[in-house]
Design a protein around this motif. Structure first.
Motif, PDB file in Angstrom:
ATOM      1  N   SER A  82       0.825  -1.200   0.000  1.00  0.00           N
ATOM      2  CA  SER A  82       0.000   0.000   0.000  1.00  0.00           C
ATOM      3  C   SER A  82       0.866   1.259   0.000  1.00  0.00           C
ATOM      4  O   SER A  82       0.432   2.317  -0.409  1.00  0.00           O
ATOM      5  N   ALA A  83       2.107   1.108   0.454  1.00  0.00           N
ATOM      6  CA  ALA A  83       2.967   2.282   0.518  1.00  0.00           C
ATOM      7  C   ALA A  83       3.733   2.499  -0.781  1.00  0.00           C
ATOM      8  O   ALA A  83       4.337   3.524  -0.984  1.00  0.00           O
ATOM      9  N   GLN A  84       3.721   1.529  -1.641  1.00  0.00           N
ATOM     10  CA  GLN A  84       4.497   1.654  -2.862  1.00  0.00           C
ATOM     11  C   GLN A  84       3.586   1.909  -4.052  1.00  0.00           C
ATOM     12  O   GLN A  84       2.379   1.825  -3.964  1.00  0.00           O
ATOM     13  N   GLY A  85       4.207   2.235  -5.152  1.00  0.00           N
ATOM     14  CA  GLY A  85       3.408   2.567  -6.315  1.00  0.00           C
ATOM     15  C   GLY A  85       3.395   1.462  -7.332  1.00  0.00           C
ATOM     16  O   GLY A  85       3.867   0.364  -7.100  1.00  0.00           O
ATOM     17  N   PHE A  86       2.834   1.791  -8.472  1.00  0.00           N
ATOM     18  CA  PHE A  86       2.874   0.872  -9.595  1.00  0.00           C
ATOM     19  C   PHE A  86       3.741   1.499 -10.676  1.00  0.00           C
ATOM     20  O   PHE A  86       3.597   2.688 -10.955  1.00  0.00           O
ATOM     21  N   PRO A  87       4.566   0.766 -11.337  1.00  0.00           N
ATOM     22  CA  PRO A  87       4.815  -0.678 -11.169  1.00  0.00           C
ATOM     23  C   PRO A  87       5.732  -0.991  -9.988  1.00  0.00           C
ATOM     24  O   PRO A  87       6.496  -0.120  -9.575  1.00  0.00           O
ATOM     25  N   PRO A  88       5.665  -2.236  -9.482  1.00  0.00           N
ATOM     26  CA  PRO A  88       6.629  -2.641  -8.461  1.00  0.00           C
ATOM     27  C   PRO A  88       8.036  -2.690  -9.073  1.00  0.00           C
ATOM     28  O   PRO A  88       8.191  -3.071 -10.227  1.00  0.00           O
ATOM     29  N   ILE A  89       9.008  -2.283  -8.290  1.00  0.00           N
ATOM     30  CA  ILE A  89      10.383  -2.237  -8.826  1.00  0.00           C
ATOM     31  C   ILE A  89      11.372  -2.968  -7.921  1.00  0.00           C
ATOM     32  O   ILE A  89      11.171  -3.081  -6.710  1.00  0.00           O
ATOM     33  N   ASN A  90      12.409  -3.449  -8.528  1.00  0.00           N
ATOM     34  CA  ASN A  90      13.587  -3.962  -7.822  1.00  0.00           C
ATOM     35  C   ASN A  90      14.765  -3.118  -8.269  1.00  0.00           C
ATOM     36  O   ASN A  90      14.853  -2.729  -9.436  1.00  0.00           O
ATOM     37  N   LEU A  91      15.650  -2.860  -7.330  1.00  0.00           N
ATOM     38  CA  LEU A  91      16.834  -2.063  -7.663  1.00  0.00           C
ATOM     39  C   LEU A  91      18.098  -2.873  -7.405  1.00  0.00           C
ATOM     40  O   LEU A  91      18.203  -3.564  -6.386  1.00  0.00           O
ATOM     41  N   TRP A  92      19.010  -2.758  -8.352  1.00  0.00           N
ATOM     42  CA  TRP A  92      20.295  -3.454  -8.234  1.00  0.00           C
ATOM     43  C   TRP A  92      21.406  -2.423  -8.402  1.00  0.00           C
ATOM     44  O   TRP A  92      21.380  -1.604  -9.312  1.00  0.00           O
ATOM     45  N   MET A  93      22.390  -2.522  -7.508  1.00  0.00           N
ATOM     46  CA  MET A  93      23.489  -1.557  -7.512  1.00  0.00           C
ATOM     47  C   MET A  93      24.737  -2.192  -8.094  1.00  0.00           C
ATOM     48  O   MET A  93      25.141  -3.277  -7.673  1.00  0.00           O
ATOM     49  N   GLY A  94      25.323  -1.493  -9.060  1.00  0.00           N
ATOM     50  CA  GLY A  94      26.591  -1.939  -9.615  1.00  0.00           C
ATOM     51  C   GLY A  94      27.699  -1.002  -9.192  1.00  0.00           C
ATOM     52  O   GLY A  94      27.507  -0.174  -8.298  1.00  0.00           O
ATOM     53  N   GLU A  95      28.819  -1.087  -9.845  1.00  0.00           N
ATOM     54  CA  GLU A  95      29.952  -0.265  -9.418  1.00  0.00           C
ATOM     55  C   GLU A  95      29.697   1.212  -9.703  1.00  0.00           C
ATOM     56  O   GLU A  95      29.799   2.057  -8.828  1.00  0.00           O
ATOM     57  N   ASN A  96      29.334   1.488 -10.960  1.00  0.00           N
ATOM     58  CA  ASN A  96      29.072   2.877 -11.340  1.00  0.00           C
ATOM     59  C   ASN A  96      27.675   3.049 -11.936  1.00  0.00           C
ATOM     60  O   ASN A  96      27.404   4.031 -12.605  1.00  0.00           O
ATOM     61  N   SER A  97      26.848   2.071 -11.712  1.00  0.00           N
ATOM     62  CA  SER A  97      25.523   2.151 -12.336  1.00  0.00           C
ATOM     63  C   SER A  97      24.472   1.486 -11.452  1.00  0.00           C
ATOM     64  O   SER A  97      24.803   0.771 -10.501  1.00  0.00           O
ATOM     65  N   ILE A  98      23.239   1.753 -11.793  1.00  0.00           N
ATOM     66  CA  ILE A  98      22.130   1.149 -11.062  1.00  0.00           C
ATOM     67  C   ILE A  98      21.186   0.523 -12.087  1.00  0.00           C
ATOM     68  O   ILE A  98      20.995   1.044 -13.188  1.00  0.00           O
ATOM     69  N   LEU A  99      20.645  -0.629 -11.728  1.00  0.00           N
ATOM     70  CA  LEU A  99      19.728  -1.340 -12.614  1.00  0.00           C
ATOM     71  C   LEU A  99      18.339  -1.315 -11.973  1.00  0.00           C
ATOM     72  O   LEU A  99      18.176  -1.740 -10.831  1.00  0.00           O
ATOM     73  N   VAL A 100      17.386  -0.763 -12.708  1.00  0.00           N
ATOM     74  CA  VAL A 100      16.010  -0.688 -12.223  1.00  0.00           C
ATOM     75  C   VAL A 100      15.197  -1.724 -12.988  1.00  0.00           C
ATOM     76  O   VAL A 100      15.231  -1.757 -14.224  1.00  0.00           O
TER      77      VAL A 100
END
Lengths: 154, 138
Positions: free
Chosen positions: A36-54
């Motif tokens: 209920s606290a999050q929005g749509f779409p549901p997301i996962n986040l991944w952290m790399g060395e110099n980048s982020i993957l959504v």
């Protein structure tokens, strides 16, 4: 026994459905409180060395259906999930005689802004769809990266 | 009673069914219920199920008498040199079982899978249609 003849005809028990929804374990809904606290779409986040993957769960959509914008450190996803069904003419001339038995997929416009831990380089954003999951890789802006400062000896 | 119910679910929990013949599932991965739309026209039962993350060749559909089983095996969420820092959707497979009230013409079933959505068109068997017409007697 049934609230109306209509339910009897199609064997639709609204309360059974409700119970099932409560019990059911759904990929995105497994924790209702956080949902209920999050929005749509549901997301996962991944952290790399110099980048982020959504990663965003957007089944049924393709690249043309989603607007992806980046501004400094904010990524925004916008789009619309269009309904599919008997009233939409998907079945040609049968469009008027269809009846719903279940309608669990959700439809409509969505917009979600995701704050990233750094400013990104807008030129280096890569996005692709992978069987209903949108994957966006964002690279940290060169100017935002930590820099080593050497101290000049006297 | 069951014959009156167009779609009764046998299995509604997140637990996997007992291992079947293809039993490659070994770990304790979660099994999710795919959100599903079902509508019925005079000729067909149409089903749309969302299974994001599942590749087309990992979708498995079986129809045994009137029991329709849908399974999807998702690729494990992993990215080399990335670590997960936030999680709103889980990692696992999909499975759902429906009991259909109508006999289906197996030879004309159409199954499409695109963008993580399974689209199944189940044509009603001619016998099932005829049976309905008989109701007009008297």
């Amino acid at each position: 026994m049934w609230p109306s003849q209509e339910f009897n005809r199609f064997g639709f028990d609204p309360f059974a459905d409700f119970r099932r929804v409560q019990r059911g374990l759904n990929r995105a809904f497994s924790d209702f409180a956080t949902r209920s606290a999050q929005g749509f779409p549901p997301i996962n986040l991944w952290m790399g060395e110099n980048s982020i993957l959504v990663e965003a769960e957007l089944p049924g959509l393709n690249g043309d259906d989603v607007d992806i914008t980046v501004n400094q450190n904010v990524l925004t996803l916008r789009g619309e999930r269009k309904p599919v069904g008997p009233e939409d003419g998907q079945q040609g001339s049968q469009q008027l005689d269809g009846v719903w038995h279940r309608r669990e997929r959700t439809y409509g416009r969505f917009s979600r802004a995701i704050q990233l831990p750094f400013r990104v380089d807008p030129e280096k954003v890569q996005a692709r769809f992978n069987h209903g999951i949108l994957q966006i890789e964002l690279v940290q802006a060169e100017t935002d990266r930590p820099r080593k400062i050497s101290v000049n000896a006297e | 009673m069951e014959n009156e119910m167009p779609h009764t679910e046998l299995q509604t929990t997140g637990n996997p069914l007992p291992a079947s013949g293809d039993g490659e599932r070994t770990s304790t991965r979660e099994v999710f219920i795919p959100p599903t739309d079902i509508y019925e026209t005079s000729d067909n039962i149409v089903l749309l199920a969302e299974m994001p993350g599942v590749a087309p060749d990992s979708v498995d559909i079986t129809l045994e008498r009137r029991v329709l089983t849908i399974r999807g095996r998702a690729v494990k969420q992993e990215h080399a040199n990335f670590r997960q820092i936030h999680r709103e959707f889980g990692d696992g497979d999909y499975e759902r079982v429906f009991v259909l009230s109508e006999d289906i013409d197996r030879d004309r079933i159409e199954a499409k899978y695109k963008n993580g959505v399974l689209h199944l068109v189940l044509p009603k068997a001619e016998i099932a249609k005829e049976r309905k017409i008989e109701l007009k007697a008297n």
